[in-house]
Design an enzyme around this catalytic site. Structure first.
Site, PDB file in Angstrom:
ATOM      1  CE  LYS A  28      -4.456   1.139   0.979  1.00  0.00           C
ATOM      2  NZ  LYS A  28      -5.986   0.529   1.050  1.00  0.00           N
ATOM      3  CB  VAL A  61     -22.642   8.346   2.780  1.00  0.00           C
ATOM      4  CG1 VAL A  61     -23.792   7.601   3.402  1.00  0.00           C
ATOM      5  CG2 VAL A  61     -23.021   9.595   3.465  1.00  0.00           C
ATOM      6  N   GLY A  62     -19.227   8.016   1.867  1.00  0.00           N
ATOM      7  CA  GLY A  62     -18.492   8.378   0.205  1.00  0.00           C
ATOM      8  C   GLY A  62     -18.237   7.807  -0.600  1.00  0.00           C
ATOM      9  CB  VAL A  78     -16.892   1.939  -0.300  1.00  0.00           C
ATOM     10  CG1 VAL A  78     -17.441   0.528   0.163  1.00  0.00           C
ATOM     11  CG2 VAL A  78     -16.056   2.317  -1.263  1.00  0.00           C
ATOM     12  CE1 TYR A 130     -25.028   8.027  -3.866  1.00  0.00           C
ATOM     13  CE2 TYR A 130     -24.118   6.981  -5.408  1.00  0.00           C
ATOM     14  CZ  TYR A 130     -25.618   8.190  -5.113  1.00  0.00           C
ATOM     15  OH  TYR A 130     -26.579   8.666  -5.879  1.00  0.00           O
TER      16      TYR A 130
HETATM   17  N1  LIG Z   1     -12.337   3.034  -2.326  1.00  0.00           N
HETATM   18  C1  LIG Z   1     -13.024   1.152  -2.671  1.00  0.00           C
HETATM   19  O1  LIG Z   1     -12.829   0.803  -3.549  1.00  0.00           O
HETATM   20  C2  LIG Z   1     -12.181   0.839  -1.562  1.00  0.00           C
HETATM   21  C3  LIG Z   1     -12.020   1.350  -0.353  1.00  0.00           C
HETATM   22  N2  LIG Z   1     -11.551   0.279   1.156  1.00  0.00           N
HETATM   23  C4  LIG Z   1     -11.544   0.800   2.152  1.00  0.00           C
HETATM   24  O2  LIG Z   1     -13.063   1.791   2.676  1.00  0.00           O
HETATM   25  C5  LIG Z   1     -13.314   3.003   3.218  1.00  0.00           C
HETATM   26  C6  LIG Z   1     -14.073   4.105   2.977  1.00  0.00           C
HETATM   27  O3  LIG Z   1     -13.852   3.996   1.447  1.00  0.00           O
HETATM   28  P1  LIG Z   1     -13.744   5.084   0.367  1.00  0.00           P
HETATM   29  O4  LIG Z   1     -15.546   4.722   0.222  1.00  0.00           O
HETATM   30  O5  LIG Z   1     -12.629   4.823  -1.070  1.00  0.00           O
HETATM   31  O6  LIG Z   1     -13.302   6.084   0.892  1.00  0.00           O
HETATM   32  P2  LIG Z   1     -13.908   8.015   1.350  1.00  0.00           P
HETATM   33  O7  LIG Z   1     -13.124   8.210   1.083  1.00  0.00           O
HETATM   34  O8  LIG Z   1     -15.067   8.136  -0.802  1.00  0.00           O
HETATM   35  O9  LIG Z   1     -14.953   7.808   2.017  1.00  0.00           O
HETATM   36  C7  LIG Z   1     -15.131   8.261   2.990  1.00  0.00           C
HETATM   37  C8  LIG Z   1     -15.676   9.114   4.196  1.00  0.00           C
HETATM   38  O10 LIG Z   1     -15.504   9.053   5.428  1.00  0.00           O
HETATM   39  C9  LIG Z   1     -15.603  10.237   5.777  1.00  0.00           C
HETATM   40  N3  LIG Z   1     -14.786  10.139   7.375  1.00  0.00           N
HETATM   41  C10 LIG Z   1     -14.335  10.454   7.384  1.00  0.00           C
HETATM   42  N4  LIG Z   1     -13.467  10.271   8.735  1.00  0.00           N
HETATM   43  C11 LIG Z   1     -14.897  10.014   9.338  1.00  0.00           C
HETATM   44  C12 LIG Z   1     -15.592   9.992  10.240  1.00  0.00           C
HETATM   45  N5  LIG Z   1     -14.730  10.299  11.721  1.00  0.00           N
HETATM   46  N6  LIG Z   1     -16.813  10.288  10.977  1.00  0.00           N
HETATM   47  C13 LIG Z   1     -17.772  10.062   9.417  1.00  0.00           C
HETATM   48  N7  LIG Z   1     -17.184  10.073   8.261  1.00  0.00           N
HETATM   49  C14 LIG Z   1     -15.882  10.086   8.307  1.00  0.00           C
HETATM   50  C15 LIG Z   1     -15.239  10.996   4.505  1.00  0.00           C
HETATM   51  O11 LIG Z   1     -15.810  12.671   4.961  1.00  0.00           O
HETATM   52  C16 LIG Z   1     -15.708  10.633   2.948  1.00  0.00           C
HETATM   53  O12 LIG Z   1     -16.711  11.003   2.793  1.00  0.00           O
HETATM   54  C17 LIG Z   1     -11.789   3.541   3.810  1.00  0.00           C
HETATM   55  O13 LIG Z   1     -11.215   2.620   4.688  1.00  0.00           O
HETATM   56  C18 LIG Z   1     -11.122   2.459   2.499  1.00  0.00           C
HETATM   57  O14 LIG Z   1      -9.600   2.083   2.570  1.00  0.00           O
HETATM   58  C19 LIG Z   1     -11.724  -1.121   1.428  1.00  0.00           C
HETATM   59  C20 LIG Z   1     -11.246  -0.947   0.447  1.00  0.00           C
HETATM   60  C21 LIG Z   1     -11.617  -0.970  -1.002  1.00  0.00           C
HETATM   61  C1  LIG Z   2      -9.282  -0.064  -3.723  1.00  0.00           C
HETATM   62  C2  LIG Z   2      -8.876  -1.171  -4.038  1.00  0.00           C
HETATM   63  C3  LIG Z   2      -8.886  -1.331  -5.556  1.00  0.00           C
HETATM   64  C4  LIG Z   2      -7.286  -2.079  -3.377  1.00  0.00           C
HETATM   65  C5  LIG Z   2      -6.898  -1.235  -2.102  1.00  0.00           C
HETATM   66  O1  LIG Z   2      -5.940  -0.599  -1.989  1.00  0.00           O
HETATM   67  C6  LIG Z   2      -8.122  -2.070  -0.842  1.00  0.00           C
HETATM   68  O2  LIG Z   2      -8.502  -2.819  -0.977  1.00  0.00           O
HETATM   69  O3  LIG Z   2      -8.059  -1.382   0.593  1.00  0.00           O
END
Ligand SMILES: NC(=O)C1=CN([C@@H]2O[C@H](COP(=O)(O)OP(=O)(O)OC[C@H]3O[C@@H](n4cnc5c(N)ncnc54)[C@H](O)[C@@H]3O)[C@@H](O)[C@H]2O)C=CC1
Ligand SMILES: CC(C)CC(=O)C(=O)O
Length: 364
Positions: A80, A181-182, A184, A186
């Site tokens: 990572k 609700v980012g 993923v 959403y």
């Molecule tokens: N994007 C992906 O395909 C993957 C994401 N993940 C994990 O899933 C989680 C979410 O990822 P994404 O949706 O891509 O990120 P993102 O950044 O789009 O969404 C995260 C959301 O959490 C909010 N947030 C941060 N701190 C907070 C708190 N203390 N209380 C409430 N809300 C808070 C942010 O404002 C943001 O809207 C992360 O931990 C990421 O590592 C894991 C596997 C794959």
């Molecule tokens: C967002 C993924 C494609 C890979 C990753 O870093 C994860 O699953 O946390």
């Protein structure tokens, strides 16, 4: 932190610090283990409180990817990157070009993708410098944004965990408390809403909350209140460590199933929730949809094939629960056993001598 001691304890291969003054790039690439193949894991951009916090995050996330990829049955190791900076203010083209060149220098030992704070557009810039990047624009034959597919996998895994806790995998009428609700979450909310679940959401970003309220009829609560709301399922989908000494006593949920990486602050928190009878879907098993999707690019991306594999996260969560019951251990331990067994077997088979690369006599 004593870095080498930590690396030795958890058997890390490599930790790289990448700096480019002109663009402001400060990146830490962690390659934990490449037994199963090249290390694949996303790049997180975040405003870390300290360099030490960034190093710790890179190390924890990189190791998590080794377990995630192994448990998902992928022929990939774990790694990572974290980039220190504010993704809303500090990004520039040169930064991701410089980062792409550092990745290229690793000659395929590490392949990147999106994570919190990075986007398909950022990956496209990295791609200008290296092929070792996935999740780039579909116009390149790539898989694009992994988040909707991660969400689908979390939805499938949540159903499997619900089956264990409630005797049915239907989420109709279930109350799901979603933290963050980012990207993923959403998409996860879309699946849950379509199935008739009731949503309670929170986020530090008000616009994200508003969107969920308007589109899914979600009830909004303040970030500190999400742990104590009356709900059936708690879905941590923000950053890590939200299952900890302060939050566990507040939880009403019978299931914890969400997208966030490193949900347990410490391993012992997995023991505590197990003793409380909460069904915990281990983070790296349930959130593997994104990496399964981008990994499909290594075979020539086929979305239908990728989604079929992601659908099977239901079975993988069910398998982990079965191991947990069979061995009388918490689910997080059961998941580790699943991953470690596969890595251990492959490590052994790789001890057989094979002449890769240059011929042994090529120095003549
Ligand atoms: N994007 C992906 O395909 C993957 C994401 N993940 C994990 O899933 C989680 C979410 O990822 P994404 O949706 O891509 O990120 P993102 O950044 O789009 O969404 C995260 C959301 O959490 C909010 N947030 C941060 N701190 C907070 C708190 N203390 N209380 C409430 N809300 C808070 C942010 O404002 C943001 O809207 C992360 O931990 C990421 O590592 C894991 C596997 C794959
Ligand atoms: C967002 C993924 C494609 C890979 C990753 O870093 C994860 O699953 O946390």
């Amino acid at each position: 932190m004593e870095i080498f001691k930590y690396m030795e304890t958890y058997d890390y291969e490599q930790l790289l610090f990448c700096q480019d003054q002109a663009s402001g790039l400060k990146a830490i690439i962690c390659i934990h283990d490449t037994t199963l193949g090249p290390a694949l894991g996303g790049t997180r951009m975040w405003t870390y409180a300290s360099e030490e916090a960034a190093i710790e995050d890179a190390l924890r996330l990189g190791r998590g990817m080794t377990y995630k990829n192994a448990a998902a049955g992928l022929n990939l190791g774990g790694g990572k990157t974290v980039i220190i900076g504010d993704p809303r203010k500090d990004k520039n083209e040169a930064m991701f070009r410089a980062f792409g060149r550092f990745i290229q220098g690793l000659n395929g030992r590490y392949i990147t993708a999106e994570d919190v704070g990075t986007t398909v557009a950022d990956m496209d810039i990295i791609h200008e410098e290296t092929d070792y990047v996935t999740g780039i624009s579909p116009s390149f034959g790539s898989s694009g944004n992994p988040s909707p597919v991660t969400a689908f996998g979390v939805y499938r895994g949540m159903k499997a965990a619900a089956k264990e806790a409630f005797g049915t995998d239907s989420l109709e009428g279930k109350v799901v408390a979603v933290q963050g609700v980012g990207n993923v979450a959403y998409n996860l909310c879309k699946h849950l809403h379509a199935e008739g679940a009731q949503l309670i959401v929170t986020d530090i970003n008000k616009e994200s909350v508003q969107r969920a309220v308007e589109e899914f009829g979600a009830k909004a609560v303040d970030p500190q209140d999400i742990y104590s709301v009356a709900c059936d399922i708690y879905a941590p989908c923000a950053l890590g460590a939200s299952v900890n000494d302060e939050t566990i006593p507040q939880l009403k949920a019978r299931v914890i199933a969400g997208a966030a990486n490193n949900q347990l602050k410490e391993a012992r928190h997995g023991d505590i929730i197990h003793e409380m009878g909460i069904v915990y879907a281990p983070d790296y098993v349930i959130n593997a949809g994104g990496v399964i999707n981008v990994a499909d690019e290594l075979y020539g991306y086929n979305r239908e094939r990728a989604l079929k594999k992601v659908e099977a996260i239901y079975d993988n969560i069910a398998k982990v629960i079965e191991i947990s019951k069979r061995d009388g251990v918490p689910t997080y331990v059961a998941a580790d056993r699943l991953a470690e067994e596969r890595i251990g077997q492959m490590k052994n088979s790789r001890s057989t001598f094979l002449q890769n690369g240059h011929h042994i006599l090529s120095r003549r």
